[in-house]
Design a protein around this motif. Structure first.
Motif, PDB file in Angstrom:
ATOM      1  N   UNK A  47       0.822  -0.855  -0.009  1.00 20.87           N
ATOM      2  CA  UNK A  47       0.157   0.203   0.223  1.00 20.87           C
ATOM      3  C   UNK A  47       0.600   1.349   0.003  1.00 20.87           C
ATOM      4  N   UNK A  48       0.506   2.384  -0.710  1.00 20.63           N
ATOM      5  CA  UNK A  48       1.126   3.150  -0.922  1.00 20.63           C
ATOM      6  C   UNK A  48       0.059   4.642  -0.628  1.00 20.63           C
ATOM      7  N   UNK A  49       0.204   5.347   0.152  1.00 25.76           N
ATOM      8  CA  UNK A  49      -0.461   7.216  -0.387  1.00 25.76           C
ATOM      9  C   UNK A  49       0.143   8.079  -1.910  1.00 25.76           C
ATOM     10  N   UNK A  50      -0.611   8.968  -1.830  1.00 25.33           N
ATOM     11  CA  UNK A  50      -0.689   9.582  -2.792  1.00 25.33           C
ATOM     12  C   UNK A  50      -1.151  11.252  -2.599  1.00 25.33           C
ATOM     13  N   UNK A  51      -0.595  12.010  -3.155  1.00 19.57           N
ATOM     14  CA  UNK A  51      -0.620  13.692  -2.728  1.00 19.57           C
ATOM     15  C   UNK A  51      -1.325  14.316  -3.533  1.00 19.57           C
ATOM     16  N   UNK A  52      -2.200  13.287  -4.492  1.00 17.78           N
ATOM     17  CA  UNK A  52      -2.963  14.592  -5.944  1.00 17.78           C
ATOM     18  C   UNK A  52      -4.495  14.060  -5.333  1.00 17.78           C
ATOM     19  N   UNK A  53      -5.401  14.949  -6.199  1.00 18.38           N
ATOM     20  CA  UNK A  53      -6.836  13.851  -6.083  1.00 18.38           C
ATOM     21  C   UNK A  53      -6.627  12.408  -7.778  1.00 18.38           C
ATOM     22  N   UNK A  54      -7.334  12.242  -7.428  1.00 10.53           N
ATOM     23  CA  UNK A  54      -7.422  11.250  -8.547  1.00 10.53           C
ATOM     24  C   UNK A  54      -9.080  11.271  -8.708  1.00 10.53           C
ATOM     25  N   UNK A  55      -9.320  10.663 -10.275  1.00 10.82           N
ATOM     26  CA  UNK A  55     -10.596  10.329 -10.815  1.00 10.82           C
ATOM     27  C   UNK A  55     -10.353   9.403 -11.969  1.00 10.82           C
ATOM     28  N   UNK A  56     -10.856   8.113 -11.913  1.00 10.60           N
ATOM     29  CA  UNK A  56     -10.755   7.156 -13.267  1.00 10.60           C
ATOM     30  C   UNK A  56     -10.636   7.749 -14.537  1.00 10.60           C
ATOM     31  N   UNK A  58      -8.487   9.134 -15.431  1.00 10.46           N
ATOM     32  CA  UNK A  58      -7.375   9.704 -15.558  1.00 10.46           C
ATOM     33  C   UNK A  58      -6.162   8.784 -15.434  1.00 10.46           C
ATOM     34  N   UNK A  59      -6.253   7.439 -14.672  1.00 11.43           N
ATOM     35  CA  UNK A  59      -6.292   6.269 -14.116  1.00 11.43           C
ATOM     36  C   UNK A  59      -4.787   5.671 -14.841  1.00 11.43           C
ATOM     37  N   UNK A  60      -4.782   6.047 -16.898  1.00  3.81           N
ATOM     38  CA  UNK A  60      -3.296   5.593 -17.179  1.00  3.81           C
ATOM     39  C   UNK A  60      -1.727   6.102 -16.792  1.00  3.81           C
ATOM     40  N   UNK A  61      -2.215   7.733 -16.888  1.00  4.74           N
ATOM     41  CA  UNK A  61      -1.121   8.456 -16.109  1.00  4.74           C
ATOM     42  C   UNK A  61      -1.201   8.584 -14.569  1.00  4.74           C
ATOM     43  N   UNK A  62      -2.544   8.191 -13.960  1.00  4.87           N
ATOM     44  CA  UNK A  62      -1.983   7.456 -12.279  1.00  4.87           C
ATOM     45  C   UNK A  62      -1.408   6.872 -12.544  1.00  4.87           C
ATOM     46  N   UNK A  63      -1.234   5.557 -12.783  1.00  5.29           N
ATOM     47  CA  UNK A  63      -0.717   4.368 -12.700  1.00  5.29           C
ATOM     48  C   UNK A  63       1.078   4.268 -13.308  1.00  5.29           C
ATOM     49  N   UNK A  64       1.096   5.081 -14.659  1.00  2.00           N
ATOM     50  CA  UNK A  64       2.721   5.122 -15.342  1.00  2.00           C
ATOM     51  C   UNK A  64       3.609   6.475 -14.238  1.00  2.00           C
ATOM     52  N   UNK A  97      -6.253  -1.850 -17.109  1.00  2.37           N
ATOM     53  CA  UNK A  97      -7.703  -2.126 -17.685  1.00  2.37           C
ATOM     54  C   UNK A  97      -8.288  -1.520 -16.369  1.00  2.37           C
ATOM     55  N   UNK A  98      -9.832  -1.001 -17.204  1.00  2.00           N
ATOM     56  CA  UNK A  98     -10.324  -0.816 -16.246  1.00  2.00           C
ATOM     57  C   UNK A  98     -11.318  -1.912 -15.254  1.00  2.00           C
ATOM     58  N   UNK A  99     -11.125  -2.149 -14.080  1.00  5.91           N
ATOM     59  CA  UNK A  99     -12.252  -3.592 -13.298  1.00  5.91           C
ATOM     60  C   UNK A  99     -13.570  -3.054 -13.036  1.00  5.91           C
ATOM     61  N   UNK A 212     -13.847   2.269  -3.768  1.00  8.16           N
ATOM     62  CA  UNK A 212     -12.660   2.260  -4.606  1.00  8.16           C
ATOM     63  C   UNK A 212     -12.966   2.321  -5.774  1.00  8.16           C
ATOM     64  N   UNK A 213     -11.720   2.178  -6.733  1.00  7.74           N
ATOM     65  CA  UNK A 213     -11.600   1.923  -8.462  1.00  7.74           C
ATOM     66  C   UNK A 213     -10.404   0.971  -8.267  1.00  7.74           C
ATOM     67  N   UNK A 214     -10.789   0.015  -9.645  1.00  9.89           N
ATOM     68  CA  UNK A 214      -9.181  -1.631  -9.622  1.00  9.89           C
ATOM     69  C   UNK A 214      -9.430  -0.930 -10.744  1.00  9.89           C
ATOM     70  N   UNK A 215      -8.504  -0.967 -10.535  1.00  5.71           N
ATOM     71  CA  UNK A 215      -7.202  -0.880 -12.336  1.00  5.71           C
ATOM     72  C   UNK A 215      -6.433  -2.762 -12.438  1.00  5.71           C
ATOM     73  N   UNK A 216      -7.084  -3.249 -13.933  1.00  8.27           N
ATOM     74  CA  UNK A 216      -5.607  -4.315 -13.617  1.00  8.27           C
ATOM     75  C   UNK A 216      -4.618  -3.817 -14.325  1.00  8.27           C
ATOM     76  N   UNK A 217      -3.414  -3.957 -14.022  1.00  6.54           N
ATOM     77  CA  UNK A 217      -2.466  -3.104 -14.278  1.00  6.54           C
ATOM     78  C   UNK A 217      -1.074  -4.166 -14.767  1.00  6.54           C
ATOM     79  N   UNK A 218      -0.631  -3.491 -15.912  1.00 11.02           N
ATOM     80  CA  UNK A 218       1.064  -4.734 -16.789  1.00 11.02           C
ATOM     81  C   UNK A 218       2.256  -2.847 -16.520  1.00 11.02           C
ATOM     82  N   UNK A 219       3.481  -3.136 -16.434  1.00  8.91           N
ATOM     83  CA  UNK A 219       4.375  -2.286 -16.556  1.00  8.91           C
ATOM     84  C   UNK A 219       5.852  -2.751 -17.726  1.00  8.91           C
ATOM     85  N   UNK A 220       5.138  -1.764 -18.709  1.00 10.26           N
ATOM     86  CA  UNK A 220       6.700  -2.447 -19.552  1.00 10.26           C
ATOM     87  C   UNK A 220       7.763  -1.039 -19.375  1.00 10.26           C
TER      88      UNK A 220
END
Length: 263
Positions: A47-56, A58-64, A97-99, A212-220
């Motif tokens: 688990x991590x905390x973050x510093x800005x407002x999250x909106x679904x 913006x999920x890709x920018x958030x994940x990157x 991928x939004x879940x 909660x917003x759930x995102x299935x993620x992977x990184x490259x």
């Protein structure tokens, strides 16, 4: 100034929350089941905390931002050859991928008890299989579209995070020892889901809803897919679960293989 184009891409910063311990990772009974299902030592939740407002949206920018943040990369581990190792190269892109996640009870699984998959005693009905001698109607319904019970759950129900979590546990790892009864799958799914998902009461309807917003993620990285593992496998997964009110993000992952045999 006139003629200039201004662009703005929201950035996020993250801090590790080592003190936030999810109960299912501390529960000895759950650990015994994960060991039996060949998932112990290959499942993690950080688990991590973050510093800005999250909106679904913006999920890709958030994940990157998440996978590039030094406080994440310094604590995050990926699985290679059965061992957890740090990310050794910078992440250059992500898959997101939004879940769907709307369920607040286990009623989603009620049809299992009335369609012939489970006996009144809770025992899972066995079925003939050419390869697997211990195959059952539950795994057949979960994995095979031509199962006579596949239509018990529609595409929308199967897309729910709660259903996905249940399926992951039922299928298990490489040397999974499957349960004869359904109870352990249901209770463990419930415990992990409650740990990962945040809910609150809707002020208008007074009903409990998932926030909660759930995102299935992977990184490259520059060489290709690097997280949660280099190779794609259905039972290798990573979900980034975001609580927009607490500003907490939990990365829940599993890498398919042979689990740990010690607690």
């Amino acid at each position: 100034m006139a003629g200039e184009k201004w662009t703005f891409e929201q950035t996020f910063s993250f801090n590790n929350l080592p003190s936030k311990k999810l109960s299912f990772l501390q529960d000895r009974d759950v650990s015994k089941l994960l060991m039996k299902w060949s998932m112990l030592g290959r499942m993690s939740a950080q688990s991590y905390s973050f510093d800005q407002c999250f909106h679904p949206y913006n999920s890709e920018a958030f994940t990157l931002c998440f996978f590039r943040d030094p406080n994440v990369t310094s604590s995050l581990r990926k699985m290679e050859a059965g061992a957890w190792v740090p990310l050794d190269k910078p992440v250059v892109s992500v898959g997101v991928e939004p879940v769907q996640c709307t369920k607040v009870s286990m009623e989603l699984f009620d049809p299992i008890y009335s369609c012939g998959i489970v006996r009144p005693s809770g025992h899972v009905v066995k079925c003939f299989h050419d390869v697997y001698s211990d195959y059952d109607e539950l795994r057949q319904m979960l994995q095979e579209e031509d199962s006579e019970h596949h239509c018990v759950f529609g595409k929308e129900e199967r897309g729910e995070f709660l259903f996905r979590l249940f399926k992951h546990l039922c299928v298990g790892g490489e040397l999974c020892q499957y349960e004869d009864t359904i109870d352990a799958y249901i209770s463990t799914t419930k415990q992990i889901y409650k740990d990962l998902i945040s809910v609150q009461k809707d002020p208008e309807t007074k009903k409990i809803i998932v926030v909660s917003t759930v995102l299935k993620v992977c990184a490259y990285d520059e060489s290709g897919r690097c997280y949660p593992e280099n190779q794609e496998e259905e039972q290798t997964f990573a979900y980034l679960i975001v609580d927009p009110f607490k500003r907490h993000a939990t990365l829940f992952s599993h890498c398919y293989g042979v689990g740990s045999f010690t607690l």
